[in-house]
Design an enzyme around this catalytic site. Structure first.
Site, mmCIF file in Angstrom:
data_model
loop_
_atom_site.group_PDB
_atom_site.id
_atom_site.type_symbol
_atom_site.label_atom_id
_atom_site.label_comp_id
_atom_site.label_asym_id
_atom_site.label_seq_id
_atom_site.Cartn_x
_atom_site.Cartn_y
_atom_site.Cartn_z
ATOM 1 C CG ASN A 144 -0.167 -0.114 2.495
ATOM 2 O OD1 ASN A 144 0.541 0.818 2.864
ATOM 3 N ND2 ASN A 144 -0.256 -1.265 3.172
ATOM 4 C CB CYS A 154 0.950 4.561 13.034
ATOM 5 S SG CYS A 154 0.626 5.916 11.919
ATOM 6 C CG ASP A 209 -7.018 -5.747 6.395
ATOM 7 O OD1 ASP A 209 -6.549 -5.690 7.543
ATOM 8 O OD2 ASP A 209 -7.654 -4.813 5.867
ATOM 9 C CE LYS A 232 8.897 -12.192 -14.078
ATOM 10 N NZ LYS A 232 9.692 -11.575 -15.139
ATOM 11 C CG ASP A 288 -6.642 -6.806 13.768
ATOM 12 O OD1 ASP A 288 -5.878 -6.108 14.450
ATOM 13 O OD2 ASP A 288 -7.585 -6.339 13.092
ATOM 14 C CB ILE A 289 -0.793 -6.560 14.870
ATOM 15 C CG1 ILE A 289 -0.211 -7.301 13.668
ATOM 16 C CG2 ILE A 289 0.273 -6.336 15.937
ATOM 17 C CD1 ILE A 289 0.758 -6.484 12.822
ATOM 18 C CE LYS A 338 -11.134 -0.501 10.193
ATOM 19 N NZ LYS A 338 -10.549 0.247 9.100
#
Ligand code: PMT
Length: 397
Positions: free
Chosen positions: A210, A274, A279, A289, A306-307, A337
């Site tokens: 991301n 942060c 996910d 490859k 989920d940490i 959340k």
């Protein structure tokens, strides 16, 4: 509470009989949490040994302006960048004159010129020298440059005279250094912060990730350190510079971030999530490859652990602050959340506009807790981080 936790102090030791008190000054600074590096002037070395100061400070003692071992050969610049404050104790009349004149003829005076952190000077000399017009003029010049003078004490001097000129007591000197730094409720706290983007391999060449740059998380790391916290920073892919004062741990994937967080969470007072954690990861990522064959390629994705949610479930749970990166139904999603992950605070971060959120220098967020919904308007990430901590301290500590 240690007022000098994380603080780097340079102690300049110049030529005075009271240099014998320098190791005690190092100790008193360390007692308050500081790391100390000593610069010993040529005259200082006549009164105290380098070995003694090195053993006590647990750092190499510096004396040479022309240090060939220094990175880039510019030891004075490296030391100046390292220091949060410079203390000269004892400060001889000669060293005081040099600094007042802005000379750069030895390592100590050069470091002082190259540094804009607080400078504190504790003079120590014979009373007549101390009372001389020249010395007093030099001190006035330094005061006008915002130097803090730690006044000498009166009493019997090494030369037999009685009067002002004795070096102030080491514990009082250390306290005056500590006074230069603001103490907050974060001082002495242990904070673990995740930041940056995780990378999930598809094959050795391609990945899912991301746009997180790590800038928002790093602004929080810096703000926590400035407030005196001890920070562990677990970071993924980032385009920003790490803070040398945090314990920095690099990871690549969400699974690695999970493992490193769990390895380091015991004893932490605060957890700030942060990082933009993927996910999902690719089930059975290929070792080779993947070749195109003209047809579609289907990737099977499996959810990552989920940490933040798992840290919130720990028996000895730190105070937890999560972030919610949202593009729609923002408030509703962020509140969900806050509740579902079980954290104390969620920072709602709109990430659909180009001028805030991911990979830019500014941000605007909403601080959400059970009792509070407070907007923090658009500003640099540094300022937003400071505002987040200010509210956090008020609400949660
Ligand atoms: O890095 P920058 O370029 O400065 O951008 C900053 C930022 C936009 C990345 C940051 O401010 C931000 O919003 N970070 C959270 C990004 C995110 O993953 O949000 P989320 O809503 O998907 O996740 C909610 C919370 O759960 C986050 O605290 C996240 O770290 C945590 N999480 C998510 C998934 C997972 N598997 N484990 C987690 O701990």
């Amino acid at each position: 509470m240690n007022r000098l936790t994380n603080k780097h102090i340079i102690l300049g030791v110049s030529g005075s009989i009271s240099a014998y008190k320098a190791p005690d000054i190092v100790r008193r600074l360390q007692d308050l949490g500081a790391q100390v590096k000593v610069i010993l002037t040529e005259a200082g070395a006549k009164f105290i040994t380098e070995l003694c100061l090195q053993s006590i400070s647990k750092n190499k003692v510096h004396h040479n302006l022309w240090d060939e071992n220094a990175e880039l050969g510019m030891g004075h610049i490296e030391l100046a960048k390292w220091a949060d404050a410079i203390l000269i104790a004892p400060a001889s009349a000669n060293t005081i004159a040099n600094i007042a004149l802005g000379k750069a003829n030895d390592l100590l005076s050069s470091v002082i010129l190259a540094n804009d952190a607080p400078l504190l000077i504790a003079p120590a000399m014979n009373l007549k020298m101390y009372q001389s017009h020249t010395l007093q003029d030099n001190l006035s010049t330094l005061i006008s440059h915002h130097t803090i003078i730690i006044r000498p004490e009166s009493g019997k001097q090494a030369c037999g005279d009685i009067g002002i000129g004795r070096l102030a007591e080491p514990s009082s000197i250390a306290k005056q250094v500590a006074k230069q730094f603001i103490s907050t409720k974060l001082t002495g706290k242990k904070v673990l912060i995740t930041l940056g983007a995780t990378i999930e391999a598809i094959d050795p060449v391609r990945f899912i990730s991301n746009h997180s740059s790590g800038k928002m998380g790093m602004a929080l790391v810096n703000a926590c350190i400035e407030s005196g916290a001890s920070v562990t920073c677990i970071y993924g892919n980032i385009t920003t510079t790490l803070n040398a004062k945090s314990n920095n741990i690099s990871i690549v994937s969400a699974q690695q971030m999970y493992t490193k967080v769990m390895d380091n969470i015991a004893g932490q007072n605060i957890f700030i999530a942060c990082a933009a954690v993927s996910d999902f990861s690719v089930k059975n990522a290929s070792n080779q490859k993947i070749k195109k064959d003209g047809g579609d390629l289907t990737l099977e994705l499996v959810p990552n652990k989920d940490i933040l949610a798992d840290v919130c479930k720990l028996k000895e749970k730190p105070i937890c602050m999560g972030f919610a990166a949202e593009t729609q139904n923002m408030l509703k999603n962020a509140q969900k959340k806050l509740k579902n992950k079980g954290c104390d605070v969620i920072i709602l971060n709109k990430v659909s506009s180009a001028d805030s959120g991911f990979n830019v220098d500014e941000n605007e967020v909403i601080f959400l807790s059970q009792n509070l919904n407070k907007k923090i308007g658009k500003n640099s990430k540094q300022k937003v981080a400071k505002k987040i901590l200010e509210i956090f301290i008020k609400e949660c500590l």
